[in-house]
Motif scaffolding. Structure first.
Motif, short mmCIF file in Angstrom:
data_model
loop_
_atom_site.label_atom_id
_atom_site.label_comp_id
_atom_site.label_asym_id
_atom_site.label_seq_id
_atom_site.Cartn_x
_atom_site.Cartn_y
_atom_site.Cartn_z
N ARG A 1 0.83 -1.21 0.00
CA ARG A 1 0.00 0.00 0.00
C ARG A 1 0.87 1.26 0.00
O ARG A 1 0.55 2.25 -0.68
N LEU A 2 1.95 1.23 0.76
CA LEU A 2 2.90 2.34 0.78
C LEU A 2 3.44 2.59 -0.63
O LEU A 2 3.48 3.73 -1.10
N CYS A 3 3.83 1.52 -1.31
CA CYS A 3 4.35 1.64 -2.67
C CYS A 3 3.27 2.11 -3.64
O CYS A 3 3.57 2.86 -4.58
N ASP A 4 2.04 1.68 -3.42
CA ASP A 4 0.92 2.17 -4.24
C ASP A 4 0.85 3.69 -4.17
O ASP A 4 0.69 4.38 -5.19
N ARG B 1 7.12 0.20 -10.20
CA ARG B 1 7.32 -1.25 -10.16
C ARG B 1 7.69 -1.69 -11.56
O ARG B 1 7.09 -1.24 -12.53
N GLN B 2 8.69 -2.57 -11.65
CA GLN B 2 9.08 -3.08 -12.97
C GLN B 2 9.65 -4.48 -12.83
O GLN B 2 10.20 -4.82 -11.78
N PRO B 3 9.51 -5.29 -13.88
CA PRO B 3 10.06 -6.65 -13.82
C PRO B 3 11.58 -6.60 -13.63
O PRO B 3 12.26 -5.73 -14.17
N VAL B 4 12.08 -7.55 -12.83
CA VAL B 4 13.52 -7.67 -12.62
C VAL B 4 14.08 -8.44 -13.82
O VAL B 4 13.56 -9.51 -14.16
N PRO B 5 15.12 -7.91 -14.48
CA PRO B 5 15.64 -8.54 -15.68
C PRO B 5 16.08 -9.99 -15.50
O PRO B 5 15.99 -10.79 -16.43
N THR B 6 16.52 -10.35 -14.29
CA THR B 6 17.03 -11.71 -14.06
C THR B 6 15.95 -12.70 -13.66
O THR B 6 16.25 -13.87 -13.46
N SER B 7 14.70 -12.24 -13.51
CA SER B 7 13.62 -13.13 -13.09
C SER B 7 12.31 -12.68 -13.74
O SER B 7 11.89 -11.54 -13.57
N ARG B 8 11.68 -13.58 -14.43
CA ARG B 8 10.42 -13.22 -15.11
C ARG B 8 9.28 -13.02 -14.12
O ARG B 8 8.30 -12.36 -14.44
N ARG B 9 9.38 -13.58 -12.93
CA ARG B 9 8.27 -13.50 -11.96
C ARG B 9 8.45 -12.40 -10.93
O ARG B 9 7.49 -11.98 -10.30
N ILE C 1 9.10 -8.72 -9.29
CA ILE C 1 8.87 -7.31 -9.58
C ILE C 1 9.77 -6.49 -8.65
O ILE C 1 9.74 -6.66 -7.43
N GLY C 2 10.55 -5.62 -9.24
CA GLY C 2 11.43 -4.76 -8.46
C GLY C 2 10.87 -3.36 -8.34
O GLY C 2 9.94 -2.97 -9.06
N LEU C 3 11.44 -2.60 -7.44
CA LEU C 3 11.04 -1.22 -7.20
C LEU C 3 12.19 -0.31 -7.59
O LEU C 3 13.34 -0.58 -7.23
N VAL C 4 11.90 0.73 -8.32
CA VAL C 4 12.91 1.72 -8.69
C VAL C 4 12.32 3.11 -8.54
O VAL C 4 11.11 3.31 -8.68
N LEU C 5 13.18 4.06 -8.25
CA LEU C 5 12.72 5.45 -8.16
C LEU C 5 12.55 6.02 -9.55
O LEU C 5 13.31 5.71 -10.47
N THR C 6 11.56 6.87 -9.69
CA THR C 6 11.39 7.62 -10.93
C THR C 6 12.36 8.80 -10.90
O THR C 6 13.03 9.06 -9.88
N LEU C 7 12.42 9.55 -11.98
CA LEU C 7 13.24 10.75 -12.02
C LEU C 7 12.83 11.69 -10.89
O LEU C 7 13.67 12.22 -10.16
N ARG C 8 11.52 11.87 -10.71
CA ARG C 8 11.01 12.75 -9.64
C ARG C 8 11.40 12.21 -8.26
O ARG C 8 11.76 12.98 -7.37
N GLY C 9 11.32 10.91 -8.07
CA GLY C 9 11.74 10.31 -6.80
C GLY C 9 13.20 10.56 -6.52
O GLY C 9 13.59 10.91 -5.39
#
Length: 158
Positions: A75-78, A88-96, A98-106
């Motif tokens: 919910r915090l991430c939402d 949220r974006q898929p992790v390149p090393t795993s198809r299942r 989901i990783g978290l990354v900051l946006t440019l604004r973040g």
């Protein structure tokens, strides 16, 4: 363990003095956080900082880092994602996974926070004698090292 310092101060007196000084430090730290726009809670800022340090951390990893349950962190991430600060974006090393990354604004918000903290701390440090600044840093580094060597999670002390 040595209960007396080099000047005969008791461990209790050192603990009390340290606690008072750290309260000032924490207050200054919090003041910097209050200048970030948009206004974020301490937990939201902590999530951004952890995500920045650990690119592609997943929800479970973030939950462990912040000490909260995965549903609460989701919910915090939402909310952070809705604010355009986190993605949220898929992790390149795993198809299942989901990783978290900051946006440019973040990233811009984290950069602004670091700059404001540096500014506030720099203002205080310039009012200290140079020798005291060096002693302060040496003491903080020693304190940090001792804290890392302790196992706080299990309640044991090193």
């Amino acid at each position: 363990m040595d209960r007396d310092g080099p000047l005969g101060d008791s461990l209790h007196d050192l603990t009390e003095g340290t606690t008072e000084a750290v309260e000032t430090l924490v207050s200054l730290w919090a003041r910097a956080s209050q200048t970030v726009s948009p206004r974020l809670s301490a937990l939201q800022l902590e999530a951004l900082l952890i995500t920045r340090r650990n690119p592609s951390i997943n929800l479970t990893g973030l939950a462990v880092e912040v000490g909260a349950a995965p549903p609460a962190v989701s919910r915090l991430c939402d909310r952070l994602e809705a604010a355009g600060l986190l993605r949220r974006q898929p992790v390149p090393t795993s198809r299942r996974e989901i990783g978290l990354v900051l946006t440019l604004r973040g990233n811009e918000i984290v950069d602004a926070l670091f700059a404001r903290r540096s500014e506030l701390f720099g203002d205080v440090l310039t009012r200290m004698p140079a020798a005291s600044r060096r002693e302060f840093l040496a003491g903080l580094e020693a304190f940090s090292e001792a804290a890392r060597a302790s196992d706080f999670n299990s309640g044991e002390q090193a």
